[in-house]
Design a protein around this motif. Sequence first.
Motif, PDB file in Angstrom:
ATOM      1  N   TYR A 153       0.828  -1.198   0.000  1.00 58.75           N
ATOM      2  CA  TYR A 153       0.000   0.000   0.000  1.00 58.75           C
ATOM      3  C   TYR A 153       0.871   1.260   0.000  1.00 58.75           C
ATOM      4  O   TYR A 153       0.594   2.232  -0.728  1.00 58.75           O
ATOM      5  N   VAL A 154       1.919   1.263   0.800  1.00 57.50           N
ATOM      6  CA  VAL A 154       2.805   2.426   0.864  1.00 57.50           C
ATOM      7  C   VAL A 154       3.457   2.674  -0.495  1.00 57.50           C
ATOM      8  O   VAL A 154       3.514   3.806  -0.982  1.00 57.50           O
ATOM      9  N   VAL A 155       3.948   1.615  -1.132  1.00 60.33           N
ATOM     10  CA  VAL A 155       4.589   1.763  -2.441  1.00 60.33           C
ATOM     11  C   VAL A 155       3.587   2.289  -3.463  1.00 60.33           C
ATOM     12  O   VAL A 155       3.908   3.160  -4.273  1.00 60.33           O
ATOM     13  N   ALA A 156       2.377   1.760  -3.430  1.00 60.07           N
ATOM     14  CA  ALA A 156       1.360   2.195  -4.390  1.00 60.07           C
ATOM     15  C   ALA A 156       1.032   3.676  -4.210  1.00 60.07           C
ATOM     16  O   ALA A 156       0.953   4.438  -5.183  1.00 60.07           O
ATOM     17  N   GLY A 188       0.671   8.813  -5.830  1.00 61.97           N
ATOM     18  CA  GLY A 188       0.440  10.115  -5.225  1.00 61.97           C
ATOM     19  C   GLY A 188      -1.005  10.396  -4.904  1.00 61.97           C
ATOM     20  O   GLY A 188      -1.403  11.553  -4.742  1.00 61.97           O
ATOM     21  N   ASN A 189      -1.785   9.339  -4.759  1.00 62.22           N
ATOM     22  CA  ASN A 189      -3.213   9.511  -4.499  1.00 62.22           C
ATOM     23  C   ASN A 189      -3.735   8.245  -3.830  1.00 62.22           C
ATOM     24  O   ASN A 189      -3.527   7.146  -4.340  1.00 62.22           O
ATOM     25  N   PHE A 190      -4.418   8.401  -2.680  1.00 66.35           N
ATOM     26  CA  PHE A 190      -4.896   7.231  -1.944  1.00 66.35           C
ATOM     27  C   PHE A 190      -6.001   6.498  -2.691  1.00 66.35           C
ATOM     28  O   PHE A 190      -6.055   5.265  -2.687  1.00 66.35           O
ATOM     29  N   THR A 191      -6.892   7.248  -3.335  1.00 63.98           N
ATOM     30  CA  THR A 191      -8.008   6.603  -4.029  1.00 63.98           C
ATOM     31  C   THR A 191      -7.512   5.736  -5.181  1.00 63.98           C
ATOM     32  O   THR A 191      -7.903   4.575  -5.319  1.00 63.98           O
ATOM     33  N   ARG A 192      -6.638   6.297  -6.014  1.00 62.13           N
ATOM     34  CA  ARG A 192      -6.135   5.520  -7.152  1.00 62.13           C
ATOM     35  C   ARG A 192      -5.213   4.389  -6.706  1.00 62.13           C
ATOM     36  O   ARG A 192      -5.178   3.331  -7.335  1.00 62.13           O
ATOM     37  N   ALA A 193      -4.496   4.604  -5.613  1.00 59.51           N
ATOM     38  CA  ALA A 193      -3.667   3.521  -5.080  1.00 59.51           C
ATOM     39  C   ALA A 193      -4.539   2.355  -4.612  1.00 59.51           C
ATOM     40  O   ALA A 193      -4.205   1.185  -4.824  1.00 59.51           O
ATOM     41  N   HIS A 238      -6.825  -3.051  -5.475  1.00 56.77           N
ATOM     42  CA  HIS A 238      -8.109  -3.766  -5.429  1.00 56.77           C
ATOM     43  C   HIS A 238      -8.676  -3.836  -4.006  1.00 56.77           C
ATOM     44  O   HIS A 238      -9.154  -4.876  -3.543  1.00 56.77           O
ATOM     45  N   VAL A 239      -8.608  -2.711  -3.297  1.00 59.07           N
ATOM     46  CA  VAL A 239      -9.214  -2.606  -1.971  1.00 59.07           C
ATOM     47  C   VAL A 239      -9.955  -1.279  -1.909  1.00 59.07           C
ATOM     48  O   VAL A 239      -9.742  -0.388  -2.740  1.00 59.07           O
ATOM     49  N   VAL A 240     -10.811  -1.138  -0.903  1.00 57.29           N
ATOM     50  CA  VAL A 240     -11.479   0.148  -0.717  1.00 57.29           C
ATOM     51  C   VAL A 240     -10.485   1.120  -0.092  1.00 57.29           C
ATOM     52  O   VAL A 240      -9.554   0.721   0.621  1.00 57.29           O
ATOM     53  N   GLN A 241     -10.700   2.403  -0.335  1.00 54.43           N
ATOM     54  CA  GLN A 241      -9.737   3.394   0.141  1.00 54.43           C
ATOM     55  C   GLN A 241      -9.620   3.391   1.665  1.00 54.43           C
ATOM     56  O   GLN A 241      -8.530   3.553   2.211  1.00 54.43           O
ATOM     57  N   SER A 242     -10.730   3.198   2.356  1.00 53.82           N
ATOM     58  CA  SER A 242     -10.686   3.243   3.821  1.00 53.82           C
ATOM     59  C   SER A 242      -9.777   2.156   4.381  1.00 53.82           C
ATOM     60  O   SER A 242      -9.047   2.388   5.353  1.00 53.82           O
ATOM     61  N   ALA A 243      -9.809   0.967   3.750  1.00 44.55           N
ATOM     62  CA  ALA A 243      -8.950  -0.123   4.225  1.00 44.55           C
ATOM     63  C   ALA A 243      -7.487   0.201   3.987  1.00 44.55           C
ATOM     64  O   ALA A 243      -6.626  -0.036   4.851  1.00 44.55           O
ATOM     65  N   LEU A 244      -7.192   0.743   2.825  1.00 45.29           N
ATOM     66  CA  LEU A 244      -5.798   1.104   2.531  1.00 45.29           C
ATOM     67  C   LEU A 244      -5.321   2.195   3.479  1.00 45.29           C
ATOM     68  O   LEU A 244      -4.220   2.103   4.045  1.00 45.29           O
ATOM     69  N   SER A 245      -6.127   3.221   3.670  1.00 42.20           N
ATOM     70  CA  SER A 245      -5.733   4.326   4.550  1.00 42.20           C
ATOM     71  C   SER A 245      -5.526   3.839   5.974  1.00 42.20           C
ATOM     72  O   SER A 245      -4.589   4.271   6.668  1.00 42.20           O
ATOM     73  N   HIS A 246      -6.380   2.927   6.424  1.00 38.27           N
ATOM     74  CA  HIS A 246      -6.264   2.385   7.784  1.00 38.27           C
ATOM     75  C   HIS A 246      -4.942   1.637   7.951  1.00 38.27           C
ATOM     76  O   HIS A 246      -4.256   1.793   8.970  1.00 38.27           O
ATOM     77  N   GLN A 247      -4.570   0.833   6.971  1.00 43.39           N
ATOM     78  CA  GLN A 247      -3.337   0.055   7.070  1.00 43.39           C
ATOM     79  C   GLN A 247      -2.099   0.950   7.016  1.00 43.39           C
ATOM     80  O   GLN A 247      -1.115   0.707   7.711  1.00 43.39           O
ATOM     81  N   VAL A 248      -2.128   1.967   6.171  1.00 46.72           N
ATOM     82  CA  VAL A 248      -0.999   2.898   6.125  1.00 46.72           C
ATOM     83  C   VAL A 248      -0.862   3.626   7.455  1.00 46.72           C
ATOM     84  O   VAL A 248       0.243   3.786   7.997  1.00 46.72           O
ATOM     85  N   ARG A 305       1.867   4.397  12.786  1.00 43.83           N
ATOM     86  CA  ARG A 305       1.863   4.337  14.251  1.00 43.83           C
ATOM     87  C   ARG A 305       2.938   3.376  14.745  1.00 43.83           C
ATOM     88  O   ARG A 305       3.636   3.651  15.724  1.00 43.83           O
ATOM     89  N   GLU A 306       3.073   2.233  14.049  1.00 38.64           N
ATOM     90  CA  GLU A 306       4.089   1.265  14.449  1.00 38.64           C
ATOM     91  C   GLU A 306       5.492   1.846  14.311  1.00 38.64           C
ATOM     92  O   GLU A 306       6.363   1.623  15.173  1.00 38.64           O
ATOM     93  N   LEU A 307       5.729   2.577  13.225  1.00 40.96           N
ATOM     94  CA  LEU A 307       7.049   3.158  12.985  1.00 40.96           C
ATOM     95  C   LEU A 307       7.290   4.423  13.809  1.00 40.96           C
ATOM     96  O   LEU A 307       8.442   4.834  14.001  1.00 40.96           O
ATOM     97  N   GLY A 308       6.221   5.056  14.231  1.00 37.48           N
ATOM     98  CA  GLY A 308       6.357   6.275  15.008  1.00 37.48           C
ATOM     99  C   GLY A 308       6.670   7.498  14.172  1.00 37.48           C
ATOM    100  O   GLY A 308       7.177   8.505  14.703  1.00 37.48           O
ATOM    101  N   VAL A 309       6.379   7.447  12.874  1.00 36.68           N
ATOM    102  CA  VAL A 309       6.639   8.577  11.974  1.00 36.68           C
ATOM    103  C   VAL A 309       5.505   8.675  10.960  1.00 36.68           C
ATOM    104  O   VAL A 309       4.771   7.706  10.726  1.00 36.68           O
TER     105      VAL A 309
END
Length: 292
Positions: free
Chosen positions: A8-11, A16-21, A26-36, A41-45
Amino acid sequence: MELQQLRYVVAVAEIGNFTRAAERCHVVQSALSHQVAALERELGVRLFERTSRRVRLTPAGEAFLPGARACLEAAERARADVAAASGEIRGRLAVGAIPTVAAVDLPAALRDYRRRHPRVRITLVSAGSENLVEQVRRGGLDVAFLGLPPRARPKGVRSRRLGTGELVAVVAPDHPLAHGEADLRGLADEPFVDFRAGHAGRVQSDEAFAAAGVRREVPFEVSSAEFMVDLVRQGLGVGMLPAAYAPRFPDLGVIRLRDAPTRAEHLIWGDRPSPAAAAFLELVGAGDEEEG
């Protein structure tokens, strides 16, 4: 940290756009945004700066991206190696080629490869020889087809010389020398259309004119053979193309050269070809041979 989060991060970084990524993954934007966000949070940055107009990497994101790509490539390679051990070729095959490759019928080779290995994802890019060598060296391409001056050899990659061919001069069909013969000295007063100075596709011609003891003028410098042909059709100058490639433009006049420049075509690949790349090398007859 999960591979899916890295994808997801690479995409997002590439598009340069969460929706197109999200569409690419092949996921909904909310799921991708949640995982990113969870990865951040895990990385702290923060990996991305988000505004209403654009999304771009933070300095931390820039530092994270190469490692993320390397992890995904390693995981894909591991899956491909396991599949190959059980007799199945899968993964990706990234091929590069100069536009004027003639030693191999590349479209036919890719067709045959896809029929043999339908689980492999094939990509093809066209570029100059110097660019292709660098991409293979960095791992962005698995294999590439080059055209170089006869004495030049690709550096930093494994390679096999496929053959050597002569160049011909191409001119507008109403040119006085069309479909005849000449030597380089007889063309020295003509304006030329050619690649930029220093380009591998230009060097062999420059060296041949220098060896003939004459200078030529190149007022039109282009980045592709197709653009060269367009200018030649208009009578703006003389072009130089591989003899095996020139017949693709039957409306042009061809001048056979008695002291023709030559070029060598090479197939190159990296030190550790993937199963998909190794299968392609076998198909085109390269095997494991390396130029000495």
